[in-house]
Write a protein that holds these residues in place. Structure first.
Motif, PDB file in Angstrom:
ATOM      1  N   THR A  55      36.401  48.554  47.040  1.00  0.00           N
ATOM      2  CA  THR A  55      36.915  47.626  48.040  1.00  0.00           C
ATOM      3  C   THR A  55      36.398  46.246  47.671  1.00  0.00           C
ATOM      4  O   THR A  55      35.206  46.064  47.448  1.00  0.00           O
ATOM      5  N   VAL A  56      37.319  45.285  47.581  1.00  0.00           N
ATOM      6  CA  VAL A  56      36.974  43.935  47.128  1.00  0.00           C
ATOM      7  C   VAL A  56      37.060  42.971  48.307  1.00  0.00           C
ATOM      8  O   VAL A  56      38.073  42.928  49.013  1.00  0.00           O
ATOM      9  N   TYR A  57      35.984  42.205  48.496  1.00  0.00           N
ATOM     10  CA  TYR A  57      35.924  41.182  49.536  1.00  0.00           C
ATOM     11  C   TYR A  57      35.722  39.829  48.877  1.00  0.00           C
ATOM     12  O   TYR A  57      34.917  39.688  47.959  1.00  0.00           O
ATOM     13  N   ASN A  59      35.128  35.825  50.234  1.00  0.00           N
ATOM     14  CA  ASN A  59      34.842  34.995  51.416  1.00  0.00           C
ATOM     15  C   ASN A  59      34.832  35.832  52.697  1.00  0.00           C
ATOM     16  O   ASN A  59      35.345  35.412  53.731  1.00  0.00           O
ATOM     17  N   GLY A  60      34.286  37.045  52.623  1.00  0.00           N
ATOM     18  CA  GLY A  60      34.177  37.905  53.791  1.00  0.00           C
ATOM     19  C   GLY A  60      35.454  38.619  54.186  1.00  0.00           C
ATOM     20  O   GLY A  60      35.467  39.423  55.106  1.00  0.00           O
ATOM     21  N   GLU A  61      36.544  38.362  53.500  1.00  0.00           N
ATOM     22  CA  GLU A  61      37.835  38.981  53.823  1.00  0.00           C
ATOM     23  C   GLU A  61      38.176  40.044  52.786  1.00  0.00           C
ATOM     24  O   GLU A  61      38.065  39.808  51.582  1.00  0.00           O
ATOM     25  N   ARG A  62      38.586  41.228  53.259  1.00  0.00           N
ATOM     26  CA  ARG A  62      38.984  42.280  52.324  1.00  0.00           C
ATOM     27  C   ARG A  62      40.322  41.917  51.703  1.00  0.00           C
ATOM     28  O   ARG A  62      41.312  41.722  52.402  1.00  0.00           O
ATOM     29  N   ILE A  63      40.345  41.833  50.372  1.00  0.00           N
ATOM     30  CA  ILE A  63      41.595  41.479  49.691  1.00  0.00           C
ATOM     31  C   ILE A  63      42.247  42.678  49.029  1.00  0.00           C
ATOM     32  O   ILE A  63      43.438  42.661  48.752  1.00  0.00           O
ATOM     33  N   ALA A  64      41.443  43.720  48.730  1.00  0.00           N
ATOM     34  CA  ALA A  64      42.023  44.883  48.072  1.00  0.00           C
ATOM     35  C   ALA A  64      41.138  46.104  48.272  1.00  0.00           C
ATOM     36  O   ALA A  64      39.918  45.993  48.351  1.00  0.00           O
ATOM     37  N   LYS A  65      41.790  47.259  48.354  1.00  0.00           N
ATOM     38  CA  LYS A  65      41.104  48.541  48.360  1.00  0.00           C
ATOM     39  C   LYS A  65      41.747  49.328  47.229  1.00  0.00           C
ATOM     40  O   LYS A  65      42.895  49.770  47.346  1.00  0.00           O
ATOM     41  N   LEU A  66      41.018  49.460  46.120  1.00  0.00           N
ATOM     42  CA  LEU A  66      41.588  49.988  44.894  1.00  0.00           C
ATOM     43  C   LEU A  66      41.139  51.418  44.620  1.00  0.00           C
ATOM     44  O   LEU A  66      39.943  51.697  44.551  1.00  0.00           O
ATOM     45  N   ALA A  67      42.091  52.292  44.447  1.00  0.00           N
ATOM     46  CA  ALA A  67      41.816  53.630  43.946  1.00  0.00           C
ATOM     47  C   ALA A  67      41.921  53.568  42.421  1.00  0.00           C
ATOM     48  O   ALA A  67      42.151  52.489  41.850  1.00  0.00           O
ATOM     49  N   LYS A  68      41.781  54.680  41.748  1.00  0.00           N
ATOM     50  CA  LYS A  68      41.917  54.691  40.290  1.00  0.00           C
ATOM     51  C   LYS A  68      43.313  54.228  39.899  1.00  0.00           C
ATOM     52  O   LYS A  68      44.293  54.530  40.564  1.00  0.00           O
ATOM     53  N   MET A  83      32.972  37.554  44.259  1.00  0.00           N
ATOM     54  CA  MET A  83      33.535  38.716  44.944  1.00  0.00           C
ATOM     55  C   MET A  83      32.409  39.660  45.334  1.00  0.00           C
ATOM     56  O   MET A  83      31.396  39.752  44.651  1.00  0.00           O
ATOM     57  N   GLU A  84      32.613  40.322  46.443  1.00  0.00           N
ATOM     58  CA  GLU A  84      31.683  41.365  46.865  1.00  0.00           C
ATOM     59  C   GLU A  84      32.420  42.686  46.717  1.00  0.00           C
ATOM     60  O   GLU A  84      33.532  42.845  47.236  1.00  0.00           O
ATOM     61  N   LEU A  85      31.809  43.607  45.989  1.00  0.00           N
ATOM     62  CA  LEU A  85      32.432  44.896  45.723  1.00  0.00           C
ATOM     63  C   LEU A  85      31.696  45.997  46.464  1.00  0.00           C
ATOM     64  O   LEU A  85      30.461  46.048  46.444  1.00  0.00           O
TER      65      LEU A  85
END
Length: 161
Positions: A55-57, A59-68, A83-85
Motif C-alpha cells: 500500500t503506497v501513501y 502526503n498521507g493519502e493512499r494512492i495505490a494498493k498493489l497486489a503482485k 512515499m510511505e510503503l
C-alpha cells in the motif's frame, strides 16, 4: 552616479533576478508521473519476487494498493518523490511501514520504479526506467498505405471516369 547609469543598473539587476527565478522554477516546479510496479524483477541472473501486497501513501493519502503484478501511479512536482510503503511480503505476514525518498531525473516525465528492485537495494538502472506508452493502431486500416486505403486514385472514388 547619474540617473541613466542607475536606471541601467536597476534594469540589469531586475533581468538577472527574473532569470534566476525562471531557472529555479524550472528545477523545483518540474512535474513527473511516477509509476510504481510490484512486479517480479530479474537482474544479473537473480530474481527479486513481488511482494504479496504493497500500500503506497504520498502526503498521507493512499494512492495505490498493489497486489503482485500491479502498477500504481502518482504525480510529483519537484525532483524528490517521498512515499510511505506498507509492505506485506508474504500472505499472513504483518505489514511493515517504511518511508522512502527517491530522487527523480530532470529529463524524464514518466518514471517507472520497480518496488522489489528498489527495496532490494539494487542499482538505479535496475529498478528505474522511463515510461513509454505503446500506442497501437487497432483499426482495420492499420499498416496500409494511403493509396491502398483510397483505392489507387487521388480522389478515393475507385472508379474509371
Amino acid at each position: 552616479m547619474n540617473v541613466k547609469t542607475r536606471r541601467l543598473i536597476f534594469r540589469l539587476a531586475t533581468v538577472l533576478v527574473l532569470i534566476g527565478i525562471c531557472a529555479l522554477m524550472m528545477v523545483i516546479g518540474r512535474g513527473h508521473t511516477v509509476y510504481l510496479d510490484n512486479k517480479t524483477l530479474e537482474y544479473n541472473g537473480e530474481t527479486y519476487s513481488a511482494m504479496n501486497k504493497v500500500t503506497v501513501y504520498v502526503n498521507g493519502e493512499r494512492i495505490a494498493k498493489l497486489a503482485k503484478r500491479e502498477r500504481g501511479s502518482s504525480i510529483c512536482i519537484g525532483q524528490k518523490f517521498t512515499m510511505e510503503l506498507e509492505i506485506v511480503k508474504e500472505k499472513g505476514d504483518e505489514p511493515v511501514k517504511e518511508t522512502f525518498t527517491v530522487k527523480l531525473p530532470y529529463n524524464i516525465d514518466g518514471v517507472v520504479i520497480n518496488l522489489p528492485g528498489y527495496l532490494a537495494g539494487l542499482p538505479e538502472e535496475a529498478w528505474r526506467s522511463e515510461f513509454v506508452s505503446l500506442a497501437t493502431d487497432t483499426s482495420e486500416n492499420a499498416g496500409m498505405t494511403d493509396e491502398e486505403i483510397l483505392g489507387g486514385d487521388d480522389m478515393g472514388l475507385g472508379g474509371d471516369f
